[in-house]
Design a protein around this motif. Structure first.
Motif, PDB file in Angstrom:
ATOM      1  N   ARG A 183       0.819  -1.214   0.000  1.00 53.37           N
ATOM      2  CA  ARG A 183       0.000   0.000   0.000  1.00 53.37           C
ATOM      3  C   ARG A 183       0.850   1.260   0.000  1.00 53.37           C
ATOM      4  O   ARG A 183       0.322   2.370  -0.005  1.00 53.37           O
ATOM      5  CB  ARG A 183      -0.949  -0.005   1.210  1.00 53.37           C
ATOM      6  CG  ARG A 183      -1.860  -1.217   1.243  1.00 53.37           C
ATOM      7  CD  ARG A 183      -2.695  -1.278   2.511  1.00 53.37           C
ATOM      8  NE  ARG A 183      -3.747  -0.276   2.534  1.00 53.37           N
ATOM      9  CZ  ARG A 183      -4.931  -0.434   1.953  1.00 53.37           C
ATOM     10  NH1 ARG A 183      -5.220  -1.541   1.287  1.00 53.37           N
ATOM     11  NH2 ARG A 183      -5.849   0.512   2.024  1.00 53.37           N
ATOM     12  N   ALA A 227      -5.969   4.596 -10.807  1.00 51.84           N
ATOM     13  CA  ALA A 227      -6.532   3.314 -11.239  1.00 51.84           C
ATOM     14  C   ALA A 227      -6.456   3.120 -12.752  1.00 51.84           C
ATOM     15  O   ALA A 227      -6.790   2.042 -13.257  1.00 51.84           O
ATOM     16  CB  ALA A 227      -7.983   3.208 -10.782  1.00 51.84           C
ATOM     17  N   SER A 241      -4.921  -4.701  -7.347  1.00 52.49           N
ATOM     18  CA  SER A 241      -6.163  -4.764  -6.577  1.00 52.49           C
ATOM     19  C   SER A 241      -7.075  -3.596  -6.947  1.00 52.49           C
ATOM     20  O   SER A 241      -6.720  -2.438  -6.710  1.00 52.49           O
ATOM     21  CB  SER A 241      -5.860  -4.724  -5.075  1.00 52.49           C
ATOM     22  OG  SER A 241      -7.032  -4.434  -4.332  1.00 52.49           O
ATOM     23  N   PRO A 242      -8.260  -3.847  -7.497  1.00 54.94           N
ATOM     24  CA  PRO A 242      -9.183  -2.745  -7.829  1.00 54.94           C
ATOM     25  C   PRO A 242      -9.584  -1.924  -6.607  1.00 54.94           C
ATOM     26  O   PRO A 242      -9.731  -0.696  -6.703  1.00 54.94           O
ATOM     27  CB  PRO A 242     -10.394  -3.470  -8.436  1.00 54.94           C
ATOM     28  CG  PRO A 242      -9.861  -4.777  -8.919  1.00 54.94           C
ATOM     29  CD  PRO A 242      -8.780  -5.144  -7.955  1.00 54.94           C
ATOM     30  N   ALA A 243      -9.741  -2.584  -5.452  1.00 55.99           N
ATOM     31  CA  ALA A 243     -10.131  -1.860  -4.240  1.00 55.99           C
ATOM     32  C   ALA A 243      -9.033  -0.896  -3.814  1.00 55.99           C
ATOM     33  O   ALA A 243      -9.303   0.249  -3.435  1.00 55.99           O
ATOM     34  CB  ALA A 243     -10.444  -2.847  -3.117  1.00 55.99           C
ATOM     35  N   LEU A 244      -7.771  -1.343  -3.867  1.00 54.91           N
ATOM     36  CA  LEU A 244      -6.665  -0.461  -3.497  1.00 54.91           C
ATOM     37  C   LEU A 244      -6.493   0.649  -4.531  1.00 54.91           C
ATOM     38  O   LEU A 244      -6.205   1.799  -4.173  1.00 54.91           O
ATOM     39  CB  LEU A 244      -5.369  -1.263  -3.369  1.00 54.91           C
ATOM     40  CG  LEU A 244      -4.105  -0.458  -3.024  1.00 54.91           C
ATOM     41  CD1 LEU A 244      -4.308   0.375  -1.769  1.00 54.91           C
ATOM     42  CD2 LEU A 244      -2.897  -1.375  -2.877  1.00 54.91           C
ATOM     43  N   LEU A 246      -8.841   2.083  -6.184  1.00 49.02           N
ATOM     44  CA  LEU A 246      -9.868   3.069  -5.863  1.00 49.02           C
ATOM     45  C   LEU A 246      -9.457   3.895  -4.654  1.00 49.02           C
ATOM     46  O   LEU A 246      -9.608   5.128  -4.653  1.00 49.02           O
ATOM     47  CB  LEU A 246     -11.201   2.374  -5.593  1.00 49.02           C
ATOM     48  CG  LEU A 246     -12.328   3.259  -5.051  1.00 49.02           C
ATOM     49  CD1 LEU A 246     -12.666   4.368  -6.048  1.00 49.02           C
ATOM     50  CD2 LEU A 246     -13.563   2.430  -4.729  1.00 49.02           C
ATOM     51  N   ASP A 247      -8.906   3.234  -3.623  1.00 50.32           N
ATOM     52  CA  ASP A 247      -8.455   3.952  -2.427  1.00 50.32           C
ATOM     53  C   ASP A 247      -7.402   4.995  -2.778  1.00 50.32           C
ATOM     54  O   ASP A 247      -7.419   6.117  -2.270  1.00 50.32           O
ATOM     55  CB  ASP A 247      -7.861   2.961  -1.414  1.00 50.32           C
ATOM     56  CG  ASP A 247      -8.868   2.533  -0.369  1.00 50.32           C
ATOM     57  OD1 ASP A 247      -9.963   3.133  -0.331  1.00 50.32           O
ATOM     58  OD2 ASP A 247      -8.572   1.611   0.404  1.00 50.32           O
TER      59      ASP A 247
END
Length: 332
Positions: A183, A227, A241-244, A246-247
């Motif tokens: 991250r 992204a 990771s799509p979620a990361l 987006l974050d």
């Protein structure tokens, strides 16, 4: 640091100084001359070797309507060592935590960007004014119950260089720092010379990595495009990771580095540089902009609802106060 002001200025109890430039001057002197190596980012980086620099930093502030939203900072970087410093780069590193304190974790949804130019007040449709302005803001201004309130943070803050010697190479890099290496991320070119020793792609650890990122001349693509795959332009792919992704795109614990150089500094000579630290109001005007319009794969509708007007005007005034157009140092 020492404080100097003219009579009747921002702090009436401070003695009058004929050396004052603004209504409130602060003058600080500090140096990089410590004779022992200090670890920077961990012992594995080899520590920090002092460069033999002495910095005199002067900041100037005013209460006038046109000048109260910026501070001008002059620095004189003097080589007090015995060796000439070649290919010196300087970076302004900003780690703001922007947002409402009642929001829980204001640092987790910051967003940063770089503005090369703004429409000129002379004629916004015909002319542009170059500002090279790095900035950071909360991603939505922290509204409450769909409205901005006294604890919200809808403004923006940034920095620009208003004076430096020579023809400079500028660079703008941003990243997210995190204890989890996956991250800890930022945009990185495929041919980057930055050695990320922590298996990350964000925080540069150690003097060598910090120098490499200041000297790379890169302009990172905007955070809100984190992204989107920019491989066609020579960048490494976004996180898998799509979620990361987006974050990262919609705001995180972000920081930025505005860097410039190179400079050669002879012993006992000084390098003069001047920056402006600038704030702007009403950057966010729609409390629902982020929730209604932000799409990490198409952020343009959200971007178009940001208001840079006050921020842009303040950045121009900072340059005009330092160098009155047509009168001071522009040669005409």
């Amino acid at each position: 640091p020492t404080l100097r002001q003219p009579a009747g200025s921002l702090c009436p109890d401070v003695p009058f100084s004929e050396d004052a430039v603004s209504e409130q001057d602060y003058v600080s002197v500090y140096s990089d001359t410590l004779g022992v190596a200090i670890a920077v980012g961990g012992a594995e980086t080899g520590g920090h070797r002092p460069l033999g620099l002495e910095v005199t930093q002067s900041t100037y502030a005013w209460s006038f309507d046109y000048a109260r939203d910026f501070i001008i900072m002059e620095v004189q970087v003097k080589n007090v060592g015995k060796d000439t410093l070649y290919d010196l780069y300087m970076g302004i590193y900003m780690d703001h935590d922007v947002g409402s304190l009642s929001g829980g974790a204001p640092h987790e949804d910051d967003i940063t960007g770089f503005t090369h130019w703004v429409p000129s007040p002379a004629d916004p449709l015909l002319y542009r004014d170059t500002v090279n302005l790095a900035w950071i803001a909360d991603n939505d201004g922290d509204p409450r119950a769909g409205e901005y309130y006294f604890g919200s943070c809808p403004g923006v803050a940034g920095v620009r260089v208003v004076q430096a010697p020579g023809n400079l190479q500028f660079g703008f890099n941003w990243w997210v720092s995190n204890g989890n290496a996956s991250r800890d991320w930022g945009p990185v070119k495929e041919d980057s010379e930055v050695d990320f020793i922590a298996n990350n792609l964000g925080t540069p650890s150690g003097d060598l990595a910090k120098y490499a990122i200041m000297a790379n001349g890169e302009f990172d693509y905007p955070q809100w495009e984190a992204a989107i795959d920019h491989s066609i332009d020579g960048w490494l792919p976004p996180v898998s990771s799509p979620a990361l992704a987006l974050d990262l795109a919609n705001g995180f614990d972000t920081r930025y580095l505005l860097s410039f150089g190179p400079f050669d500094v002879l012993p006992e000579s000084s390098l003069p540089l001047t920056f402006a630290l600038i704030a702007g109001a009403d950057f966010h005007t729609d409390p629902g902009n982020m929730s209604s319009y932000f799409d990490p794969y198409d952020p343009q509708p959200w971007l178009e609802n940001l208001n840079i007007e006050d921020f842009a005007l303040n950045s121009l005034w900072a340059g005009w106060v330092y160098d009155t157009p047509g009168f001071d140092t522009d040669g005409n």
